[in-house]
Scaffold this motif. Sequence first.
Motif, PDB file in Angstrom:
ATOM      1  N   THR A  36      17.779  52.202  -2.977  1.00 30.37           N
ATOM      2  CA  THR A  36      18.565  51.732  -3.941  1.00 30.37           C
ATOM      3  C   THR A  36      18.564  52.817  -5.077  1.00 30.37           C
ATOM      4  O   THR A  36      17.454  53.348  -5.296  1.00 30.37           O
ATOM      5  CB  THR A  36      17.888  50.304  -4.437  1.00 30.37           C
ATOM      6  N   ASP A 109      23.242  50.229  -3.912  1.00 33.14           N
ATOM      7  CA  ASP A 109      22.479  49.079  -3.898  1.00 33.14           C
ATOM      8  C   ASP A 109      21.982  48.464  -2.623  1.00 33.14           C
ATOM      9  O   ASP A 109      22.629  48.180  -1.779  1.00 33.14           O
ATOM     10  CB  ASP A 109      23.297  47.950  -4.457  1.00 33.14           C
ATOM     11  N   LEU A 113      17.973  45.682  -7.359  1.00 34.58           N
ATOM     12  CA  LEU A 113      18.983  46.482  -8.129  1.00 34.58           C
ATOM     13  C   LEU A 113      18.559  46.222  -9.645  1.00 34.58           C
ATOM     14  O   LEU A 113      18.470  47.348 -10.404  1.00 34.58           O
ATOM     15  CB  LEU A 113      20.225  46.204  -8.004  1.00 34.58           C
TER      16      LEU A 113
END
Length: 220
Positions: A36, A109, A113
């Motif tokens: 992420t 992502d 997130l």
Amino acid sequence: MDQIETGSGSVLREYGSEQNLLSKPDGSATFLQGDTSVLAGVYGPAEVKVNKEIYDRATLEVVVQPKVGMSSVRERAREQCVRETCEAVLLSTLHPRSSLTLILQVVHDDGSLLSCCLNAACMALMDAGLPMGRLFCGVTCAIDSDSQIITDPTAQQERESRALMTFAIDSKERNVLMSSTKGSFSVKELQQCIALSQKASEKIFQFYRDSVKRRYSKIL
């Protein structure tokens, strides 16, 4: 990239960050949690539009841009969470009648997130040199079908969870500045997730310090 052991049996994914990446913003940073990744840019203090002017403090606008496509309700919700957290720590009364803009670009992502957005935001605010009463970080917890708590879950772990919580923790008292929850959970599970997040925050704040120290040691 550093893997962070929370000391409670849960391990945060590898974290990475770099500040002052962009030339146009007054402050910028990228933050990575596993796969992420979020890029943050801060603009201001600058002149504010009259209809948005607040006479005794700065006006803060937060924009979350998805990796692809247009912003949706999910981005609006994340913007509100990040804005509430930033407003709780920024000494915005030092810049009345001015504008601050924080833009968060989602690069990838793979879970957690919102906490990655919070961490990128804090690093960018530090890079911009804006006055803050304290720092903050974001920690996400997921509760799986076996009632096990997972810190910093991946997207797959989020999909398989029955509850998902993200907390913004402050660096002074380890207080919860903001919480975002989804799914079903008990009061005890909520308290356990908060305690785990507070424990994890100590390691994240140390990561902040180490990152900044590495940056300025290169400059000096």
